[in-house]
Design a protein around this motif. Sequence first.
Motif, PDB file in Angstrom:
ATOM      1  N   TYR A 112     -11.716  53.261   9.338  1.00  0.00           N
ATOM      2  CA  TYR A 112     -10.439  52.642   9.675  1.00  0.00           C
ATOM      3  C   TYR A 112     -10.659  51.466  10.622  1.00  0.00           C
ATOM      4  O   TYR A 112     -11.601  51.456  11.407  1.00  0.00           O
ATOM      5  CB  TYR A 112      -9.492  53.648  10.339  1.00  0.00           C
ATOM      6  N   THR A 125      -5.523  51.205   9.944  1.00  0.00           N
ATOM      7  CA  THR A 125      -5.478  50.894   8.518  1.00  0.00           C
ATOM      8  C   THR A 125      -6.850  51.100   7.902  1.00  0.00           C
ATOM      9  O   THR A 125      -7.874  50.782   8.519  1.00  0.00           O
ATOM     10  CB  THR A 125      -4.991  49.447   8.272  1.00  0.00           C
ATOM     11  N   ASP A 126      -6.861  51.660   6.707  1.00  0.00           N
ATOM     12  CA  ASP A 126      -8.122  51.787   5.990  1.00  0.00           C
ATOM     13  C   ASP A 126      -8.297  50.580   5.076  1.00  0.00           C
ATOM     14  O   ASP A 126      -7.384  49.784   4.885  1.00  0.00           O
ATOM     15  CB  ASP A 126      -8.179  53.086   5.188  1.00  0.00           C
ATOM     16  N   TYR A 150       4.038  52.278  -5.582  1.00  0.00           N
ATOM     17  CA  TYR A 150       4.234  52.969  -4.311  1.00  0.00           C
ATOM     18  C   TYR A 150       5.567  53.723  -4.388  1.00  0.00           C
ATOM     19  O   TYR A 150       6.605  53.125  -4.722  1.00  0.00           O
ATOM     20  CB  TYR A 150       4.254  51.973  -3.146  1.00  0.00           C
ATOM     21  N   PHE A 228      -1.561  46.279   0.010  1.00  0.00           N
ATOM     22  CA  PHE A 228      -1.139  47.276   0.987  1.00  0.00           C
ATOM     23  C   PHE A 228       0.380  47.204   1.119  1.00  0.00           C
ATOM     24  O   PHE A 228       0.989  46.150   0.906  1.00  0.00           O
ATOM     25  CB  PHE A 228      -1.769  47.011   2.352  1.00  0.00           C
ATOM     26  N   ASP A 242       3.477  50.670  10.164  1.00  0.00           N
ATOM     27  CA  ASP A 242       2.474  51.327   9.343  1.00  0.00           C
ATOM     28  C   ASP A 242       1.957  50.353   8.299  1.00  0.00           C
ATOM     29  O   ASP A 242       2.689  49.455   7.844  1.00  0.00           O
ATOM     30  CB  ASP A 242       3.085  52.558   8.660  1.00  0.00           C
ATOM     31  N   GLU A 244      -0.429  50.811   4.773  1.00  0.00           N
ATOM     32  CA  GLU A 244      -1.129  51.752   3.897  1.00  0.00           C
ATOM     33  C   GLU A 244      -1.500  51.084   2.579  1.00  0.00           C
ATOM     34  O   GLU A 244      -0.840  50.135   2.141  1.00  0.00           O
ATOM     35  CB  GLU A 244      -0.238  52.967   3.600  1.00  0.00           C
ATOM     36  N   HIS A 245      -2.533  51.620   1.932  1.00  0.00           N
ATOM     37  CA  HIS A 245      -2.901  51.108   0.611  1.00  0.00           C
ATOM     38  C   HIS A 245      -1.901  51.590  -0.436  1.00  0.00           C
ATOM     39  O   HIS A 245      -1.222  52.602  -0.266  1.00  0.00           O
ATOM     40  CB  HIS A 245      -4.317  51.549   0.234  1.00  0.00           C
TER      41      HIS A 245
END
Length: 281
Positions: A112, A125-126, A150, A228, A242, A244-245
Motif C-alpha cells: 500500500y 491505496t493499493d 464498481y 480507481f 477513500d 480503491e481499485h
Amino acid sequence: MAFNYIIPVITAIPSGYQCDLVLPLDAIGARLIDGEGNVVIRRRVYCEGELLDSQETQVAFEGGICKQPLLNRFTAKITRDDGVTSAGYLETAILSLDGDEIFSNHMPPGFYAILSTDGKKSVFTDGSLKFASPEIIGQIAKFGRYVDTYPIVHLDRDRDYGESLFCINPFKRGVLVQILGSNGRSIKRTRVEPMSALIVPLNELLGREDCRWTGRVHLSATNRLVVFTVKHSLSDPTLINDLEHMDAFRAEPSHMSSLQWLRQRVGKFLSNRGFMPFRVS
C-alpha cells in the motif's frame, strides 16, 4: 519458470496529495530463486504525459534479506514546473540488475501507499498491475474492449457524498472511455491521453432533481486502463475519503471443477518455487 522482472505496479496520486511508498522487501527476497541477487527498484512519476521524477535504486539480497533496507522509501508529489498541481501516477518496477532470470514469480507482492496532505485525511491505496493481468487479458480477448465495474457508488447532495473515477493511461496511445450508470444515465465519452491520469466525476449520474443515488457503474474503453474509484466530498472533490481499485469484468466461467482447481493450486505452488513442468489451464 524464471523471470528477470516483476510486473510494474501503478499507484494513483491525486492532485495536492503526497505519496509515500515503502516496498515489502522480505516479499521481494522471497521471490528470488536462491534468495540472492542484485535488484533494481525503478520509480517513475508521470503527469499529463510528462516524466516528473525518476529514481533507480540498486539493492542486493542475501538469504532473501535486503542488505540496504534504508534505501526503500520513496516520496512523490505531483507539481509541475509552473507550480500547478495535477493528478498523476507512480509506476514502480522491480528488475534484475544484469537481466538475469532471478525471480521465481513475476507477480508483485501486495503493498500500500499512503496519500497525505495538510489538513485532510490520509488515505491508504493499493496499486494495480500495469499489464499481464489474466482477468483483463481474458476479457479483452472475449469482448474486444477493456471493461471495469464498481457495485457501490453512492452520491448524496444532503450528506455531501461524491465519487469519481481516477483513470490512468500508462501507455503511449490515447484511450477513449465510456461510463454508464445502472440507472440508465451515461457520462459523455472522454479521452485519457497517453502517460496521463484523468479524474472523471460521476455527478452526471445524479439527476438535477435527485438528492441521492446509489447504484453501479460500468466503464468500457478502447484499450487497457488502470482505474480507481475515489470517494470524496461532493462540494470539494479534493477532500478524499477513500481510493480503491475497480473490479475487472471477468470473461471466464465463474465455476470450475475440483480437478481444475487442484491443478491450478499445484501449478501455482510449483511456479512460486521456480519449477513449471507443465502448462496449467
